[in-house]
Design an enzyme around this catalytic site. Sequence first.
Site, PDB file in Angstrom:
ATOM      1  NE  ARG A 255      -1.896   1.938   3.424  1.00 34.02           N
ATOM      2  CZ  ARG A 255      -1.737   1.823   4.745  1.00 34.02           C
ATOM      3  NH1 ARG A 255      -2.288   0.843   5.404  1.00 34.02           N
ATOM      4  NH2 ARG A 255      -1.003   2.697   5.416  1.00 34.02           N
ATOM      5  CG  HIS A 259      -6.282   2.523   6.180  1.00 35.06           C
ATOM      6  ND1 HIS A 259      -6.410   1.221   5.749  1.00 35.06           N
ATOM      7  CD2 HIS A 259      -7.501   2.870   6.674  1.00 35.06           C
ATOM      8  CE1 HIS A 259      -7.645   0.798   5.982  1.00 35.06           C
ATOM      9  NE2 HIS A 259      -8.318   1.783   6.530  1.00 35.06           N
ATOM     10  CE1 TYR A 268       0.763   2.669   8.824  1.00 37.42           C
ATOM     11  CE2 TYR A 268      -0.417   4.408   9.966  1.00 37.42           C
ATOM     12  CZ  TYR A 268      -0.295   3.553   8.888  1.00 37.42           C
ATOM     13  OH  TYR A 268      -1.210   3.591   7.874  1.00 37.42           O
TER      14      TYR A 268
HETATM   15  C1  LIG Z   1     -15.616  -5.218  11.226  1.00 39.66           C
HETATM   16  C2  LIG Z   1     -14.660  -4.048  11.160  1.00 39.66           C
HETATM   17  N1  LIG Z   1     -13.727  -3.880  12.118  1.00 39.66           N
HETATM   18  C3  LIG Z   1     -12.874  -2.844  12.042  1.00 39.66           C
HETATM   19  C4  LIG Z   1     -12.954  -1.950  11.012  1.00 39.66           C
HETATM   20  C5  LIG Z   1     -11.978  -0.779  10.932  1.00 39.66           C
HETATM   21  N2  LIG Z   1     -11.024  -0.990   9.844  1.00 39.66           N
HETATM   22  C6  LIG Z   1     -11.173  -0.384   8.664  1.00 39.66           C
HETATM   23  S1  LIG Z   1      -9.992  -0.807   7.588  1.00 39.66           S
HETATM   24  C7  LIG Z   1      -9.225  -1.819   8.694  1.00 39.66           C
HETATM   25  C8  LIG Z   1      -7.960  -2.556   8.327  1.00 39.66           C
HETATM   26  C9  LIG Z   1      -8.147  -3.476   7.177  1.00 39.66           C
HETATM   27  O1  LIG Z   1      -6.915  -3.956   6.753  1.00 39.66           O
HETATM   28  P1  LIG Z   1      -6.794  -4.995   5.593  1.00 39.66           P
HETATM   29  O2  LIG Z   1      -7.874  -6.012   5.707  1.00 39.66           O
HETATM   30  O3  LIG Z   1      -5.405  -5.487   5.553  1.00 39.66           O
HETATM   31  O4  LIG Z   1      -7.131  -4.148   4.297  1.00 39.66           O
HETATM   32  P2  LIG Z   1      -6.412  -2.852   3.715  1.00 39.66           P
HETATM   33  O5  LIG Z   1      -7.227  -1.675   4.212  1.00 39.66           O
HETATM   34  O6  LIG Z   1      -5.020  -2.824   4.195  1.00 39.66           O
HETATM   35  O7  LIG Z   1      -6.487  -2.939   2.239  1.00 39.66           O
HETATM   36  C10 LIG Z   1      -9.926  -1.824   9.904  1.00 39.66           C
HETATM   37  C11 LIG Z   1      -9.528  -2.588  11.089  1.00 39.66           C
HETATM   38  C12 LIG Z   1     -13.948  -2.165  10.031  1.00 39.66           C
HETATM   39  N3  LIG Z   1     -14.067  -1.380   8.957  1.00 39.66           N
HETATM   40  N4  LIG Z   1     -14.781  -3.222  10.112  1.00 39.66           N
END
Ligand SMILES: Cc1ncc(C[n+]2csc(CCOP(=O)(O)OP(=O)(O)O)c2C)c(N)n1
Length: 359
Positions: A255, A259, A268
Amino acid sequence: MQYTKTPYQQKQFIDVNGAVAGSLPVTINDDLLLRSYRTMVMIRTFDQRVVALQRTGQMGTYASCLGQEAIGTGIGLALGKEDVFLPYYRDQATQYLRDIPLHQQMQYWGGNEWANHFTGTSIQDFPNCVPIATQVTHAAGVASAMKIRGEKRCSLVTCGEGATSRGDFYEAMNLAGVWQLPMIMVVNNNQWAISVPRNIQTGAETIAQKAVAAGIEGFQVDGNDVCAVYDAVHYAVKKAHSGKGATLIEAVSYRLGDHTTADDATRYRSHEEVNDAWKREPIKRIQTYLHERGLWDEEQEQTLQEQCKQEVEKAVQTYLSQPPQPVEDLFDYLFEETPTHLVRQKQQAVEKLAKLGGE
Ligand SMILES: Cc1ncc(C[n+]2csc(CCOP(=O)(O)OP(=O)(O)O)c2C)c(N)n1
Protein backbone atom coordinates in the site's frame (compact mmCIF):
# COMPACT_ATOMS: atom_id res chain seq x y z
CA MET A 1 9.21 -33.99 14.36
CA GLN A 2 10.35 -32.46 11.11
CA TYR A 3 7.98 -29.99 9.53
CA THR A 4 8.44 -29.15 5.89
CA LYS A 5 8.63 -25.52 4.94
CA THR A 6 5.57 -24.04 3.28
CA PRO A 7 5.53 -24.94 -0.42
CA TYR A 8 4.07 -21.61 -1.50
CA GLN A 9 6.14 -19.68 -3.92
CA GLN A 10 5.13 -16.38 -5.36
CA LYS A 11 4.24 -16.72 -9.01
CA GLN A 12 5.58 -13.96 -11.25
CA PHE A 13 5.90 -13.45 -15.01
CA ILE A 14 7.17 -9.87 -15.40
CA ASP A 15 9.80 -8.87 -12.87
CA VAL A 16 10.53 -5.42 -11.44
CA ASN A 17 12.81 -4.59 -14.37
CA GLY A 18 10.19 -5.47 -16.96
CA ALA A 19 11.95 -8.71 -17.87
CA VAL A 20 10.17 -12.00 -18.48
CA ALA A 21 11.82 -15.17 -17.26
CA GLY A 22 10.85 -17.79 -19.83
CA SER A 23 7.65 -16.79 -21.57
CA LEU A 24 4.30 -15.30 -20.71
CA PRO A 25 1.46 -17.77 -20.15
CA VAL A 26 -0.70 -18.68 -23.15
CA THR A 27 -3.64 -16.89 -21.54
CA ILE A 28 -1.93 -13.54 -22.13
CA ASN A 29 -1.76 -11.89 -25.54
CA ASP A 30 -0.56 -8.44 -26.65
CA ASP A 31 -4.04 -7.00 -26.64
CA LEU A 32 -4.52 -8.02 -23.01
CA LEU A 33 -1.14 -6.53 -22.05
CA LEU A 34 -2.05 -3.20 -23.63
CA ARG A 35 -5.49 -3.19 -22.00
CA SER A 36 -3.91 -3.93 -18.63
CA TYR A 37 -1.44 -1.09 -19.00
CA ARG A 38 -4.07 1.42 -20.15
CA THR A 39 -6.39 0.46 -17.28
CA MET A 40 -3.67 0.79 -14.65
CA VAL A 41 -2.65 4.24 -15.92
CA MET A 42 -6.30 5.32 -15.99
CA ILE A 43 -6.90 4.14 -12.44
CA ARG A 44 -3.77 5.81 -11.11
CA THR A 45 -4.85 9.08 -12.73
CA PHE A 46 -8.31 8.66 -11.20
CA ASP A 47 -6.87 7.81 -7.79
CA GLN A 48 -4.60 10.85 -7.66
CA ARG A 49 -7.42 13.14 -8.73
CA VAL A 50 -9.82 11.77 -6.10
CA VAL A 51 -7.23 12.29 -3.36
CA ALA A 52 -6.82 15.89 -4.59
CA LEU A 53 -10.61 16.38 -4.49
CA GLN A 54 -10.67 15.13 -0.92
CA ARG A 55 -7.82 17.44 0.08
CA THR A 56 -9.79 20.39 -1.29
CA GLY A 57 -13.00 19.50 0.54
CA GLN A 58 -14.85 18.12 -2.46
CA MET A 59 -14.81 14.42 -1.61
CA GLY A 60 -15.49 12.20 1.40
CA THR A 61 -12.91 9.94 3.05
CA TYR A 62 -11.23 7.94 0.28
CA ALA A 63 -9.26 4.66 0.29
CA SER A 64 -6.53 4.94 -2.33
CA CYS A 65 -5.46 1.94 -4.42
CA LEU A 66 -2.04 3.45 -5.21
CA GLY A 67 0.41 0.62 -5.89
CA GLN A 68 -2.30 -2.04 -6.02
CA GLU A 69 -3.65 -1.31 -9.50
CA ALA A 70 -2.45 -4.64 -10.92
CA ILE A 71 -4.67 -6.61 -8.55
CA GLY A 72 -7.90 -4.87 -9.54
CA THR A 73 -6.94 -4.87 -13.20
CA GLY A 74 -6.00 -8.56 -13.32
CA ILE A 75 -9.27 -9.49 -11.63
CA GLY A 76 -11.38 -7.22 -13.82
CA LEU A 77 -9.92 -8.64 -17.02
CA ALA A 78 -10.19 -12.30 -15.97
CA LEU A 79 -13.58 -12.38 -14.29
CA GLY A 80 -16.53 -13.27 -16.52
CA LYS A 81 -19.43 -10.91 -17.13
CA GLU A 82 -21.78 -13.60 -15.80
CA ASP A 83 -19.82 -13.90 -12.52
CA VAL A 84 -20.53 -11.89 -9.39
CA PHE A 85 -17.94 -9.56 -7.90
CA LEU A 86 -17.99 -8.71 -4.18
CA PRO A 87 -15.51 -5.89 -3.69
CA TYR A 88 -13.95 -4.28 -0.68
CA TYR A 89 -12.82 -0.67 -0.88
CA ARG A 90 -9.66 -0.81 -3.03
CA ASP A 91 -11.23 -2.26 -6.16
CA GLN A 92 -11.53 0.83 -8.30
CA ALA A 93 -9.86 -0.90 -11.27
CA THR A 94 -12.12 -3.96 -11.22
CA GLN A 95 -15.20 -1.79 -10.90
CA TYR A 96 -14.03 0.34 -13.83
CA LEU A 97 -13.55 -2.78 -15.95
CA ARG A 98 -16.99 -3.98 -14.91
CA ASP A 99 -18.42 -0.82 -16.44
CA ILE A 100 -18.96 1.26 -13.32
CA PRO A 101 -18.18 4.75 -14.61
CA LEU A 102 -15.53 6.86 -12.90
CA HIS A 103 -18.00 9.59 -11.98
CA GLN A 104 -20.20 6.99 -10.28
CA GLN A 105 -17.23 5.78 -8.24
CA MET A 106 -16.57 9.40 -7.25
CA GLN A 107 -20.21 9.74 -6.23
CA TYR A 108 -19.81 6.74 -3.93
CA TRP A 109 -16.72 8.18 -2.27
CA GLY A 110 -18.54 11.49 -2.08
CA GLY A 111 -20.99 9.79 0.26
CA ASN A 112 -23.86 8.90 -2.06
CA GLU A 113 -24.92 5.29 -1.56
CA TRP A 114 -27.03 5.44 -4.73
CA ALA A 115 -23.72 5.03 -6.53
CA ASN A 116 -23.80 1.39 -5.44
CA HIS A 117 -26.84 0.90 -7.66
CA PHE A 118 -25.20 -0.79 -10.64
CA THR A 119 -26.35 -1.63 -14.15
CA GLY A 120 -24.90 -3.64 -17.07
CA THR A 121 -22.05 -6.06 -16.35
CA SER A 122 -22.06 -5.21 -12.66
CA ILE A 123 -25.83 -5.40 -12.13
CA GLN A 124 -25.48 -8.33 -9.72
CA ASP A 125 -22.22 -7.17 -8.17
CA PHE A 126 -22.24 -6.21 -4.52
CA PRO A 127 -21.62 -2.74 -3.07
CA ASN A 128 -18.18 -1.82 -1.75
CA CYS A 129 -17.84 -3.50 1.61
CA VAL A 130 -16.37 -1.38 4.40
CA PRO A 131 -17.01 -3.75 7.34
CA ILE A 132 -13.95 -5.98 7.30
CA ALA A 133 -14.45 -9.53 5.95
CA THR A 134 -18.26 -9.67 6.06
CA GLN A 135 -18.27 -9.74 2.26
CA VAL A 136 -16.51 -13.12 2.30
CA THR A 137 -19.56 -14.71 3.94
CA HIS A 138 -21.78 -13.04 1.32
CA ALA A 139 -19.59 -14.51 -1.41
CA ALA A 140 -20.08 -17.98 0.06
CA GLY A 141 -23.84 -17.38 -0.03
CA VAL A 142 -23.75 -16.22 -3.64
CA ALA A 143 -21.59 -19.18 -4.71
CA SER A 144 -23.84 -21.55 -2.83
CA ALA A 145 -26.90 -20.23 -4.72
CA MET A 146 -25.04 -20.68 -8.02
CA LYS A 147 -24.17 -24.24 -7.10
CA ILE A 148 -27.72 -25.12 -6.05
CA ARG A 149 -29.05 -23.73 -9.34
CA GLY A 150 -26.40 -25.61 -11.31
CA GLU A 151 -25.13 -22.41 -12.95
CA LYS A 152 -21.76 -22.14 -14.63
CA ARG A 153 -20.80 -19.01 -12.70
CA CYS A 154 -18.71 -18.08 -9.69
CA SER A 155 -18.39 -15.41 -7.03
CA LEU A 156 -15.14 -13.52 -6.56
CA VAL A 157 -14.50 -11.66 -3.34
CA THR A 158 -11.61 -9.42 -2.35
CA CYS A 159 -10.28 -8.40 1.03
CA GLY A 160 -7.08 -7.24 2.67
CA GLU A 161 -4.64 -9.50 4.52
CA GLY A 162 -5.88 -8.02 7.81
CA ALA A 163 -9.39 -9.24 7.00
CA THR A 164 -8.09 -12.82 6.89
CA SER A 165 -7.64 -12.67 10.68
CA ARG A 166 -11.39 -12.37 11.16
CA GLY A 167 -13.81 -15.19 11.91
CA ASP A 168 -16.01 -14.31 8.92
CA PHE A 169 -13.11 -15.08 6.60
CA TYR A 170 -12.41 -18.49 8.13
CA GLU A 171 -16.08 -19.45 8.32
CA ALA A 172 -16.73 -18.56 4.71
CA MET A 173 -13.58 -20.32 3.51
CA ASN A 174 -14.55 -23.41 5.49
CA LEU A 175 -17.94 -23.50 3.73
CA ALA A 176 -16.26 -22.98 0.38
CA GLY A 177 -14.16 -26.07 1.09
CA VAL A 178 -16.78 -28.35 2.55
CA TRP A 179 -19.44 -27.47 -0.06
CA GLN A 180 -16.95 -27.23 -2.95
CA LEU A 181 -18.27 -23.79 -3.80
CA PRO A 182 -17.52 -21.94 -7.05
CA MET A 183 -15.89 -19.12 -5.14
CA ILE A 184 -12.63 -17.22 -5.43
CA MET A 185 -11.05 -15.22 -2.64
CA VAL A 186 -8.39 -12.74 -3.70
CA VAL A 187 -6.48 -11.29 -0.78
CA ASN A 188 -4.81 -7.96 -1.46
CA ASN A 189 -1.81 -8.40 0.82
CA ASN A 190 -0.62 -4.81 0.89
CA GLN A 191 1.42 -5.48 4.07
CA TRP A 192 -0.51 -3.09 6.36
CA ALA A 193 -3.91 -3.18 8.05
CA ILE A 194 -4.02 0.52 8.91
CA SER A 195 -1.06 0.66 11.37
CA VAL A 196 -0.78 -3.11 11.94
CA PRO A 197 1.98 -4.69 9.84
CA ARG A 198 1.64 -8.08 8.19
CA ASN A 199 4.17 -9.76 10.51
CA ILE A 200 2.08 -9.20 13.63
CA GLN A 201 -1.25 -9.82 11.89
CA THR A 202 -0.91 -13.61 11.73
CA GLY A 203 1.50 -16.35 12.72
CA ALA A 204 1.04 -17.99 9.32
CA GLU A 205 4.03 -17.67 7.03
CA THR A 206 1.75 -16.86 4.09
CA ILE A 207 -1.91 -15.93 3.80
CA ALA A 208 -2.23 -18.51 1.00
CA GLN A 209 -1.55 -21.43 3.33
CA LYS A 210 -4.70 -20.64 5.30
CA ALA A 211 -6.47 -22.45 2.45
CA VAL A 212 -4.95 -25.77 3.56
CA ALA A 213 -7.10 -25.91 6.69
CA ALA A 214 -10.25 -25.40 4.61
CA GLY A 215 -9.26 -28.09 2.12
CA ILE A 216 -9.07 -25.74 -0.82
CA GLU A 217 -6.28 -24.69 -3.13
CA GLY A 218 -4.33 -21.58 -2.19
CA PHE A 219 -1.31 -19.90 -3.69
CA GLN A 220 0.65 -16.67 -3.75
CA VAL A 221 1.18 -14.47 -6.77
CA ASP A 222 3.13 -11.28 -7.24
CA GLY A 223 0.30 -8.77 -6.90
CA ASN A 224 2.40 -6.14 -8.66
CA ASP A 225 2.58 -8.26 -11.80
CA VAL A 226 -0.70 -7.88 -13.63
CA CYS A 227 0.05 -10.98 -15.73
CA ALA A 228 0.44 -13.12 -12.62
CA VAL A 229 -2.81 -11.84 -11.15
CA TYR A 230 -4.67 -12.27 -14.44
CA ASP A 231 -3.38 -15.79 -15.02
CA ALA A 232 -4.22 -16.90 -11.45
CA VAL A 233 -7.76 -15.49 -11.58
CA HIS A 234 -8.31 -16.90 -15.07
CA TYR A 235 -7.28 -20.32 -13.76
CA ALA A 236 -9.51 -20.05 -10.67
CA VAL A 237 -12.53 -18.91 -12.72
CA LYS A 238 -12.18 -21.84 -15.15
CA LYS A 239 -11.81 -24.20 -12.22
CA ALA A 240 -14.90 -22.82 -10.46
CA HIS A 241 -16.95 -22.93 -13.68
CA SER A 242 -16.09 -26.59 -14.16
CA GLY A 243 -17.28 -27.58 -10.68
CA LYS A 244 -13.82 -28.03 -9.18
CA GLY A 245 -14.35 -25.73 -6.20
CA ALA A 246 -12.85 -22.72 -4.54
CA THR A 247 -9.45 -21.00 -4.67
CA LEU A 248 -7.63 -18.59 -2.40
CA ILE A 249 -5.23 -16.26 -4.18
CA GLU A 250 -2.85 -14.15 -2.12
CA ALA A 251 -1.72 -11.22 -4.24
CA VAL A 252 1.39 -9.79 -2.61
CA SER A 253 1.66 -6.05 -3.05
CA TYR A 254 2.24 -2.88 -1.02
CA ARG A 255 0.00 0.00 0.00
CA LEU A 256 2.00 2.97 -1.26
CA GLY A 257 -0.46 5.55 0.06
CA ASP A 258 -2.09 6.18 3.41
CA HIS A 259 -4.73 3.69 4.59
CA THR A 260 -7.35 6.30 3.69
CA THR A 261 -7.31 10.07 3.44
CA ALA A 262 -8.11 10.05 7.19
CA ASP A 263 -4.77 8.36 7.96
CA ASP A 264 -1.16 9.53 8.15
CA ALA A 265 1.06 6.52 7.45
CA THR A 266 4.27 8.45 8.22
CA ARG A 267 3.37 7.97 11.89
CA TYR A 268 3.93 4.22 11.77
CA ARG A 269 6.19 3.29 8.86
CA SER A 270 9.50 4.55 7.53
CA HIS A 271 10.25 6.47 4.33
CA GLU A 272 12.89 3.83 3.55
CA GLU A 273 10.30 1.07 3.52
CA VAL A 274 7.95 3.04 1.26
CA ASN A 275 10.76 4.11 -1.09
CA ASP A 276 11.85 0.52 -1.37
CA ALA A 277 8.29 -0.60 -2.19
CA TRP A 278 8.10 2.02 -4.98
CA LYS A 279 10.82 0.04 -6.78
CA ARG A 280 8.37 -2.87 -7.09
CA GLU A 281 5.25 -0.88 -8.09
CA PRO A 282 3.16 -2.43 -10.86
CA ILE A 283 2.98 0.12 -13.70
CA LYS A 284 6.61 0.86 -14.56
CA ARG A 285 7.58 -2.78 -15.17
CA ILE A 286 4.86 -3.43 -17.75
CA GLN A 287 5.59 -0.11 -19.45
CA THR A 288 9.25 -1.16 -19.76
CA TYR A 289 8.22 -4.57 -21.07
CA LEU A 290 5.87 -3.06 -23.68
CA HIS A 291 8.59 -0.62 -24.83
CA GLU A 292 11.10 -3.43 -25.19
CA ARG A 293 8.66 -5.53 -27.17
CA GLY A 294 8.05 -2.56 -29.49
CA LEU A 295 4.38 -2.43 -28.48
CA TRP A 296 4.59 1.03 -26.94
CA ASP A 297 6.35 4.33 -27.64
CA GLU A 298 6.61 7.88 -26.30
CA GLU A 299 3.88 9.21 -28.56
CA GLN A 300 1.41 6.53 -27.43
CA GLU A 301 2.37 7.29 -23.84
CA GLN A 302 1.64 10.99 -24.23
CA THR A 303 -1.69 10.28 -25.94
CA LEU A 304 -2.69 7.87 -23.18
CA GLN A 305 -1.75 10.33 -20.41
CA GLU A 306 -3.82 13.01 -22.14
CA GLN A 307 -6.80 10.66 -22.62
CA CYS A 308 -6.71 9.61 -18.98
CA LYS A 309 -6.59 13.20 -17.77
CA GLN A 310 -9.50 14.16 -20.02
CA GLU A 311 -11.66 11.19 -19.04
CA VAL A 312 -11.00 11.77 -15.34
CA GLU A 313 -11.71 15.53 -15.64
CA LYS A 314 -14.97 14.76 -17.43
CA ALA A 315 -15.90 12.44 -14.57
CA VAL A 316 -15.02 15.15 -12.03
CA GLN A 317 -17.31 17.64 -13.79
CA THR A 318 -20.19 15.12 -13.88
CA TYR A 319 -19.64 14.27 -10.20
CA LEU A 320 -19.48 17.91 -9.11
CA SER A 321 -22.55 18.91 -11.10
CA GLN A 322 -24.79 16.33 -9.44
CA PRO A 323 -27.28 17.65 -6.87
CA PRO A 324 -26.59 16.74 -3.24
CA GLN A 325 -28.42 13.72 -1.84
CA PRO A 326 -31.73 14.59 -0.17
CA VAL A 327 -31.29 14.55 3.60
CA GLU A 328 -34.40 12.33 3.81
CA ASP A 329 -32.28 9.50 2.37
CA LEU A 330 -30.58 9.21 5.77
CA PHE A 331 -33.84 7.95 7.21
CA ASP A 332 -35.66 6.30 4.33
CA TYR A 333 -35.22 2.71 3.10
CA LEU A 334 -34.31 1.33 6.52
CA PHE A 335 -37.68 0.32 7.91
CA GLU A 336 -40.93 -0.64 6.28
CA GLU A 337 -42.53 1.70 8.79
CA THR A 338 -40.16 4.36 10.11
CA PRO A 339 -40.24 4.46 13.96
CA THR A 340 -41.73 7.64 15.45
CA HIS A 341 -38.46 8.93 16.90
CA LEU A 342 -36.82 8.71 13.46
CA VAL A 343 -39.80 10.43 11.81
CA ARG A 344 -39.25 13.27 14.31
CA GLN A 345 -35.50 13.39 13.62
CA LYS A 346 -36.11 13.39 9.88
CA GLN A 347 -38.46 16.37 10.25
CA GLN A 348 -35.86 18.20 12.34
CA ALA A 349 -33.13 17.48 9.79
CA VAL A 350 -35.28 18.80 6.92
CA GLU A 351 -36.15 21.96 8.87
CA LYS A 352 -32.55 22.57 9.91
CA LEU A 353 -31.34 22.20 6.36
CA ALA A 354 -34.03 24.56 5.08
CA LYS A 355 -32.85 27.18 7.61
CA LEU A 356 -29.29 26.77 6.38
CA GLY A 357 -30.52 27.45 2.87
CA GLY A 358 -30.34 23.87 1.65
CA GLU A 359 -26.53 23.74 1.96
C1 LIG B 1 -15.62 -5.22 11.23
C2 LIG B 1 -14.66 -4.05 11.16
N1 LIG B 1 -13.73 -3.88 12.12
C3 LIG B 1 -12.87 -2.84 12.04
C4 LIG B 1 -12.95 -1.95 11.01
C5 LIG B 1 -11.98 -0.78 10.93
N2 LIG B 1 -11.02 -0.99 9.84
C6 LIG B 1 -11.17 -0.38 8.66
S1 LIG B 1 -9.99 -0.81 7.59
C7 LIG B 1 -9.22 -1.82 8.69
C8 LIG B 1 -7.96 -2.56 8.33
C9 LIG B 1 -8.15 -3.48 7.18
O1 LIG B 1 -6.91 -3.96 6.75
P1 LIG B 1 -6.79 -5.00 5.59
O2 LIG B 1 -7.87 -6.01 5.71
O3 LIG B 1 -5.40 -5.49 5.55
O4 LIG B 1 -7.13 -4.15 4.30
P2 LIG B 1 -6.41 -2.85 3.71
O5 LIG B 1 -7.23 -1.68 4.21
O6 LIG B 1 -5.02 -2.82 4.19
O7 LIG B 1 -6.49 -2.94 2.24
C10 LIG B 1 -9.93 -1.82 9.90
C11 LIG B 1 -9.53 -2.59 11.09
C12 LIG B 1 -13.95 -2.17 10.03
N3 LIG B 1 -14.07 -1.38 8.96
N4 LIG B 1 -14.78 -3.22 10.11
